[in-house]
Motif scaffolding. Structure first.
Motif, PDB file in Angstrom:
ATOM      1  N   GLU A 205       0.823  -1.210   0.000  1.00  0.00           N
ATOM      2  CA  GLU A 205       0.000   0.000   0.000  1.00  0.00           C
ATOM      3  C   GLU A 205       0.856   1.259   0.000  1.00  0.00           C
ATOM      4  O   GLU A 205       0.383   2.342  -0.363  1.00  0.00           O
ATOM      5  CB  GLU A 205      -0.971   0.020   1.188  1.00  0.00           C
ATOM      6  CG  GLU A 205      -0.314   0.089   2.558  1.00  0.00           C
ATOM      7  CD  GLU A 205      -0.041  -1.278   3.145  1.00  0.00           C
ATOM      8  OE1 GLU A 205      -0.894  -1.788   3.885  1.00  0.00           O
ATOM      9  OE2 GLU A 205       1.036  -1.824   2.869  1.00  0.00           O
ATOM     10  N   LEU A 206       2.135   1.129   0.391  1.00  0.00           N
ATOM     11  CA  LEU A 206       3.048   2.278   0.406  1.00  0.00           C
ATOM     12  C   LEU A 206       4.311   2.065  -0.420  1.00  0.00           C
ATOM     13  O   LEU A 206       5.085   3.005  -0.621  1.00  0.00           O
ATOM     14  CB  LEU A 206       3.446   2.617   1.853  1.00  0.00           C
ATOM     15  CG  LEU A 206       2.319   3.072   2.783  1.00  0.00           C
ATOM     16  CD1 LEU A 206       2.837   3.236   4.203  1.00  0.00           C
ATOM     17  CD2 LEU A 206       1.680   4.359   2.288  1.00  0.00           C
ATOM     18  N   MET A 207       4.521   0.825  -0.886  1.00  0.00           N
ATOM     19  CA  MET A 207       5.757   0.506  -1.605  1.00  0.00           C
ATOM     20  C   MET A 207       5.445  -0.040  -2.995  1.00  0.00           C
ATOM     21  O   MET A 207       4.459  -0.755  -3.195  1.00  0.00           O
ATOM     22  CB  MET A 207       6.579  -0.536  -0.833  1.00  0.00           C
ATOM     23  CG  MET A 207       6.820  -0.203   0.633  1.00  0.00           C
ATOM     24  SD  MET A 207       7.751   1.319   0.926  1.00  0.00           S
ATOM     25  CE  MET A 207       9.346   0.890   0.265  1.00  0.00           C
ATOM     26  N   LEU A 208       6.301   0.282  -3.960  1.00  0.00           N
ATOM     27  CA  LEU A 208       6.126  -0.193  -5.332  1.00  0.00           C
ATOM     28  C   LEU A 208       6.679  -1.594  -5.534  1.00  0.00           C
ATOM     29  O   LEU A 208       6.113  -2.400  -6.261  1.00  0.00           O
ATOM     30  CB  LEU A 208       6.826   0.754  -6.303  1.00  0.00           C
ATOM     31  CG  LEU A 208       6.223   2.148  -6.432  1.00  0.00           C
ATOM     32  CD1 LEU A 208       7.173   3.056  -7.200  1.00  0.00           C
ATOM     33  CD2 LEU A 208       4.868   2.089  -7.124  1.00  0.00           C
ATOM     34  N   GLU A 209       7.822  -1.857  -4.921  1.00  0.00           N
ATOM     35  CA  GLU A 209       8.462  -3.174  -5.012  1.00  0.00           C
ATOM     36  C   GLU A 209       9.199  -3.439  -3.705  1.00  0.00           C
ATOM     37  O   GLU A 209       8.571  -3.364  -2.664  1.00  0.00           O
ATOM     38  CB  GLU A 209       9.398  -3.294  -6.240  1.00  0.00           C
ATOM     39  CG  GLU A 209       9.710  -2.010  -6.972  1.00  0.00           C
ATOM     40  CD  GLU A 209      10.685  -1.084  -6.274  1.00  0.00           C
ATOM     41  OE1 GLU A 209      11.108  -1.346  -5.140  1.00  0.00           O
ATOM     42  OE2 GLU A 209      11.041  -0.057  -6.873  1.00  0.00           O
ATOM     43  N   HIS A 210      10.484  -3.733  -3.754  1.00  0.00           N
ATOM     44  CA  HIS A 210      11.190  -4.119  -2.540  1.00  0.00           C
ATOM     45  C   HIS A 210      11.515  -2.947  -1.612  1.00  0.00           C
ATOM     46  O   HIS A 210      11.477  -3.100  -0.403  1.00  0.00           O
ATOM     47  CB  HIS A 210      12.462  -4.891  -2.887  1.00  0.00           C
ATOM     48  CG  HIS A 210      13.434  -4.159  -3.763  1.00  0.00           C
ATOM     49  ND1 HIS A 210      13.060  -3.466  -4.880  1.00  0.00           N
ATOM     50  CD2 HIS A 210      14.790  -4.016  -3.674  1.00  0.00           C
ATOM     51  CE1 HIS A 210      14.120  -2.934  -5.454  1.00  0.00           C
ATOM     52  NE2 HIS A 210      15.180  -3.253  -4.743  1.00  0.00           N
TER      53      HIS A 210
ATOM     54  N   PRO B 127      16.164  -9.195 -10.008  1.00  0.00           N
ATOM     55  CA  PRO B 127      15.931 -10.543  -9.489  1.00  0.00           C
ATOM     56  C   PRO B 127      14.457 -10.913  -9.366  1.00  0.00           C
ATOM     57  O   PRO B 127      14.119 -11.950  -8.813  1.00  0.00           O
ATOM     58  CB  PRO B 127      16.576 -10.470  -8.110  1.00  0.00           C
ATOM     59  CG  PRO B 127      16.286  -9.063  -7.667  1.00  0.00           C
ATOM     60  CD  PRO B 127      16.347  -8.220  -8.908  1.00  0.00           C
ATOM     61  N   PHE B 128      13.549 -10.042  -9.880  1.00  0.00           N
ATOM     62  CA  PHE B 128      12.124 -10.315  -9.752  1.00  0.00           C
ATOM     63  C   PHE B 128      11.669 -11.358 -10.774  1.00  0.00           C
ATOM     64  O   PHE B 128      10.944 -12.298 -10.449  1.00  0.00           O
ATOM     65  CB  PHE B 128      11.323  -9.019  -9.953  1.00  0.00           C
ATOM     66  CG  PHE B 128      11.722  -7.911  -9.032  1.00  0.00           C
ATOM     67  CD1 PHE B 128      11.182  -7.828  -7.763  1.00  0.00           C
ATOM     68  CD2 PHE B 128      12.631  -6.943  -9.434  1.00  0.00           C
ATOM     69  CE1 PHE B 128      11.539  -6.794  -6.910  1.00  0.00           C
ATOM     70  CE2 PHE B 128      12.997  -5.908  -8.594  1.00  0.00           C
ATOM     71  CZ  PHE B 128      12.458  -5.839  -7.320  1.00  0.00           C
ATOM     72  N   ASN B 129      12.064 -11.123 -12.050  1.00  0.00           N
ATOM     73  CA  ASN B 129      11.732 -12.028 -13.159  1.00  0.00           C
ATOM     74  C   ASN B 129      10.232 -12.283 -13.274  1.00  0.00           C
ATOM     75  O   ASN B 129       9.771 -13.414 -13.422  1.00  0.00           O
ATOM     76  CB  ASN B 129      12.480 -13.360 -12.989  1.00  0.00           C
ATOM     77  CG  ASN B 129      13.990 -13.165 -12.966  1.00  0.00           C
ATOM     78  OD1 ASN B 129      14.535 -12.433 -13.792  1.00  0.00           O
ATOM     79  ND2 ASN B 129      14.656 -13.799 -12.008  1.00  0.00           N
ATOM     80  N   GLU B 130       9.458 -11.196 -13.224  1.00  0.00           N
ATOM     81  CA  GLU B 130       8.009 -11.289 -13.329  1.00  0.00           C
ATOM     82  C   GLU B 130       7.574 -10.901 -14.746  1.00  0.00           C
ATOM     83  O   GLU B 130       7.940  -9.837 -15.243  1.00  0.00           O
ATOM     84  CB  GLU B 130       7.335 -10.368 -12.309  1.00  0.00           C
ATOM     85  CG  GLU B 130       7.613 -10.758 -10.870  1.00  0.00           C
ATOM     86  CD  GLU B 130       6.928  -9.842  -9.871  1.00  0.00           C
ATOM     87  OE1 GLU B 130       6.091  -9.010 -10.306  1.00  0.00           O
ATOM     88  OE2 GLU B 130       7.224  -9.942  -8.667  1.00  0.00           O
TER      89      GLU B 130
ATOM     90  N   TYR C  73       4.257   1.937 -14.724  1.00  0.00           N
ATOM     91  CA  TYR C  73       4.857   1.290 -15.899  1.00  0.00           C
ATOM     92  C   TYR C  73       6.336   0.996 -15.681  1.00  0.00           C
ATOM     93  O   TYR C  73       6.828  -0.090 -16.042  1.00  0.00           O
ATOM     94  CB  TYR C  73       4.698   2.182 -17.139  1.00  0.00           C
ATOM     95  CG  TYR C  73       3.273   2.464 -17.548  1.00  0.00           C
ATOM     96  CD1 TYR C  73       2.223   1.641 -17.150  1.00  0.00           C
ATOM     97  CD2 TYR C  73       2.964   3.581 -18.334  1.00  0.00           C
ATOM     98  CE1 TYR C  73       0.914   1.918 -17.527  1.00  0.00           C
ATOM     99  CE2 TYR C  73       1.664   3.857 -18.708  1.00  0.00           C
ATOM    100  CZ  TYR C  73       0.638   3.022 -18.302  1.00  0.00           C
ATOM    101  OH  TYR C  73      -0.658   3.293 -18.666  1.00  0.00           O
ATOM    102  N   ALA C  74       7.066   1.949 -15.099  1.00  0.00           N
ATOM    103  CA  ALA C  74       8.498   1.753 -14.864  1.00  0.00           C
ATOM    104  C   ALA C  74       8.735   0.612 -13.883  1.00  0.00           C
ATOM    105  O   ALA C  74       9.711  -0.144 -14.022  1.00  0.00           O
ATOM    106  CB  ALA C  74       9.124   3.045 -14.335  1.00  0.00           C
ATOM    107  N   THR C  75       7.834   0.460 -12.925  1.00  0.00           N
ATOM    108  CA  THR C  75       7.955  -0.637 -11.963  1.00  0.00           C
ATOM    109  C   THR C  75       7.749  -1.975 -12.646  1.00  0.00           C
ATOM    110  O   THR C  75       8.464  -2.951 -12.364  1.00  0.00           O
ATOM    111  CB  THR C  75       6.954  -0.461 -10.809  1.00  0.00           C
ATOM    112  OG1 THR C  75       7.206   0.800 -10.164  1.00  0.00           O
ATOM    113  CG2 THR C  75       7.086  -1.573  -9.789  1.00  0.00           C
ATOM    114  N   LEU C  76       6.780  -2.049 -13.540  1.00  0.00           N
ATOM    115  CA  LEU C  76       6.557  -3.288 -14.293  1.00  0.00           C
ATOM    116  C   LEU C  76       7.796  -3.668 -15.095  1.00  0.00           C
ATOM    117  O   LEU C  76       8.194  -4.850 -15.131  1.00  0.00           O
ATOM    118  CB  LEU C  76       5.357  -3.124 -15.238  1.00  0.00           C
ATOM    119  CG  LEU C  76       3.964  -3.060 -14.593  1.00  0.00           C
ATOM    120  CD1 LEU C  76       2.919  -2.722 -15.641  1.00  0.00           C
ATOM    121  CD2 LEU C  76       3.622  -4.395 -13.925  1.00  0.00           C
TER     122      LEU C  76
END
Length: 609
Positions: free
Chosen positions: A358-363, A427-430, A417-420
């Motif tokens: 809810e507050l973070m985009l990724e790690h 190391p996400f490999n999504e 979009y940049a997060t995707l």
């Protein structure tokens, strides 16, 4: 005699390499070899301004192609006595990744401070850059001190392992901090830059600069850094020494420092790498146990296990808790340092006080709300330490303040979009889900272009502004105009644009704020006229009078003397009305006076139109 000659030749032989190096340095400077790696350089278009040197990160990157850039935020070369100057030092979070520009917490803080203190001259300059760490924080300090800041904000801690010169990075110079610092000093010289190019030519490493890989991947040398290992301890030692000596520098000259701790995604980011061993030391196992505890409602146990999973994650992108402990301890050590508990602020707005998506985009990078909360933690610390604000200043209405920020759908979509794109790589490999949407909105198209660098920010914002104006959506057009001012605070034309929009949208208070800043930049009669109009429309004729005097003195085509006479009469009437609030005749007189100059908005306060 022979002994004297031998001594002479030994002295000459000893100094000869130094002389050769000085001559080589001088020769390289004469032919303009390499780069000027000063922290600040003069602006080419406005020579009375300085800004961050785009090439300064070359001090720290052994592989030049990996070097990153910061924001170009201009400030006065010669600081006037009435200017409040604040510098921000930090990493990718502080520079606003992946939003950049106005999505970064320093810009949000800048906006809020200018709104709360419209009469002060404020410069907030962000010197943060992606992939830098405490070596840069330490190294920048002396050059920052030379610019006489009133305060410095430091937000760092995540990049001690994989940032430039980080102990686990491809650009490491080893665990000896002194050697790493000497390496930085050497690269500031032309001889050092020549040596770097020679080494890069003879020992190329394509994997470290291959743009098919993200910067994250290119920077990592040691993927496994177990908790309490020598490399782990080296990163902790590096951070503590660099930060401690940085704070000592600022204390010596009496500069106030606001020192934040770090935040990261605990609940919604699985560990990247788990080291083999017993379950209690396995990051993935701890994360699994945390999920189970959370599902059964044991939030305290869940938080402990999420934290332990993060601590045991051997791929050390997220700062260990020991980094935050050092930050707080060092903040308490120095009287000029204020500890800013960003982690506590985030926990206060996170579900069950466990920081997650809810507050973070990724790690570890906050979303727009997260960036706002960092700015809020700083404002709170400013108030508590009586910096700019009075200690008893009123509390912030977080939701109201957040909505007022000059952010657009383009900002939020660009970050999404940049997060995707980031999470598609290591190391996400999504895998990115296919986008079947054929007709994209203007905001979606612009955000997509920004995310893949096919359009410049200025071009995207101008197209958005033009579209909003064409649709008559002035409130959103004003937000774009405010975004331009945050980007270019010394560009007068930006203020002309937004003041006109504010008058058209009848947002007079905001118009006054920007017209005042514009008039301080350039005392043009046209802006004096705007201020006179804005103050009259806001029923503040006493504040309009000085600007009407300026316009009368300027002896332009329009005679402002009749308006001044009306303003003076209204001021007189309002003074009496303050003592006789029920005087209907006075209200009617003010109504008539305002109506004479077509000021329907102010007239409506005193009668029916």
């Amino acid at each position: 005699m022979k002994i004297k000659k031998d001594w002479y030749f030994k002295v000459v032989a000893g100094f000869l390499p130094i002389i050769i190096l000085f001559l080589l340095e001088g020769g390289l400077r004469m032919i303009d070899f390499g780069n000027d790696l000063s922290l600040f350089i003069q602006d080419k278009k406005q020579p009375y301004l300085l800004h961050l040197n785009e090439k300064v990160s070359l001090r720290y990157f052994l592989q030049e192609k990996n070097a990153t850039n910061g924001n170009i935020e201009r400030f006065l070369k010669k600081k006037p006595q009435d200017v409040v100057r604040i510098f921000v030092q930090g990493e990718s979070t502080a520079v606003g990744f992946p939003y950049f520009h106005n999505g970064a917490f320093p810009r949000m803080l800048d906006y809020r401070l200018h709104k709360d203190f419209p009469d002060i001259n404020l410069e907030l300059i962000n010197l943060s850059m992606t992939a830098l760490n405490s070596y840069a924080v330490y190294d920048f300090a002396d050059e920052i001190i030379a610019q006489h800041p009133d305060a410095v904000i430091i937000n760092a801690g995540h990049n001690e392992y994989y940032g430039a010169l980080g102990i686990g990075s491809t650009g490491t110079l080893g665990s000896e901090i002194t050697i790493a610092r000497l390496g930085v000093e050497l690269r500031k010289t032309k001889v050092g830059q020549l040596l770097s190019k020679i080494l890069a030519a003879f020992f190329p490493d394509g994997n470290k600069t291959d743009y098919d890989h993200t910067l994250m991947e290119r920077m990592v040398k040691k993927q496994e850094i177990p908790l309490e290992s020598d490399l782990y301890k080296g990163g902790i030692k590096q951070y503590e020494k660099n930060l401690d000596e940085t704070l000592a520098k600022y204390e010596k000259v009496g500069i106030r420092v606001f020192l934040t701790n770090t935040v990261c995604n605990l609940k919604d980011q699985k560990p990247f790498i788990s080291v083999d061993g017993p379950d209690s030391l396995n990051a993935s196992y701890c994360f699994y146990q945390a999920d189970l505890a959370y599902k059964r409602g044991d939030k305290k146990k869940a938080k402990e296990q999420y934290m332990q999973a993060k601590e045991l994650d051997a791929l050390r992108f997220r700062a260990p808790k020991e980094i935050n402990e050092i930050t707080e301890r060092l903040a308490r050590k120095y009287k000029n340092v204020v500890f800013v508990d960003v982690e506590r602020m985030f926990e206060g707005y996170a579900s069950d006080s466990i920081i997650g998506k809810e507050l973070m985009l990724e790690h570890l990078h906050p979303n727009l709300k997260g960036h706002f909360l960092i700015s809020e933690a700083l404002v709170k610390s400013f108030k508590q330490s009586s910096f700019l604000y009075a200690n008893n200043a009123k509390q912030t209405d977080v939701e109201v303040e957040f909505k007022e920020l000059p952010l657009t759908a383009v900002d939020s979509l660009c970050g999404e979009y940049a997060t995707l794109l980031l999470k598609e790589g290591w190391p996400f490999n999504e895998t990115i889900a296919p986008d079947d949407k054929k007709d994209k909105s203007l905001e979606e198209a612009l955000a997509g272009g920004l995310a893949v660098n096919t359009i410049k920010w200025e071009v995207a914002m101008y197209k958005l502004l033009k579209a909003f104006v064409a649709k008559g959506d002035l409130s959103r057009a004003i937000k774009v105009g405010e975004a331009f001012i945050l980007e270019y605070p010394y560009e007068y034309v930006m203020y002309e644009q937004i003041v006109n929009l504010c008058i058209d949208a009848k947002e007079y208070n905001k118009g006054i704020r920007y017209a005042t800043r514009a008039y301080k930049l350039k005392k043009e009669p046209v802006m004096a006229r705007q201020l006179a109009i804005l103050y009259m429309k806001s029923d503040m004729p006493e504040k309009a009078l000085p600007f009407l005097d300026i316009l009368i003195t300027a002896n332009g085509r329009i005679d402002f003397r009749p308006m001044k006479e009306i303003a003076q009469k209204i001021v007189s009437c309002k003074k009496i009305l303050a003592e006789e609030p029920g005087n209907v005749e006075l209200k009617q007189e003010i109504f008539v006076l305002y109506s004479k100059i077509g000021n329907r908005e102010a007239a409506a306060k005193y009668g029916n139109i």
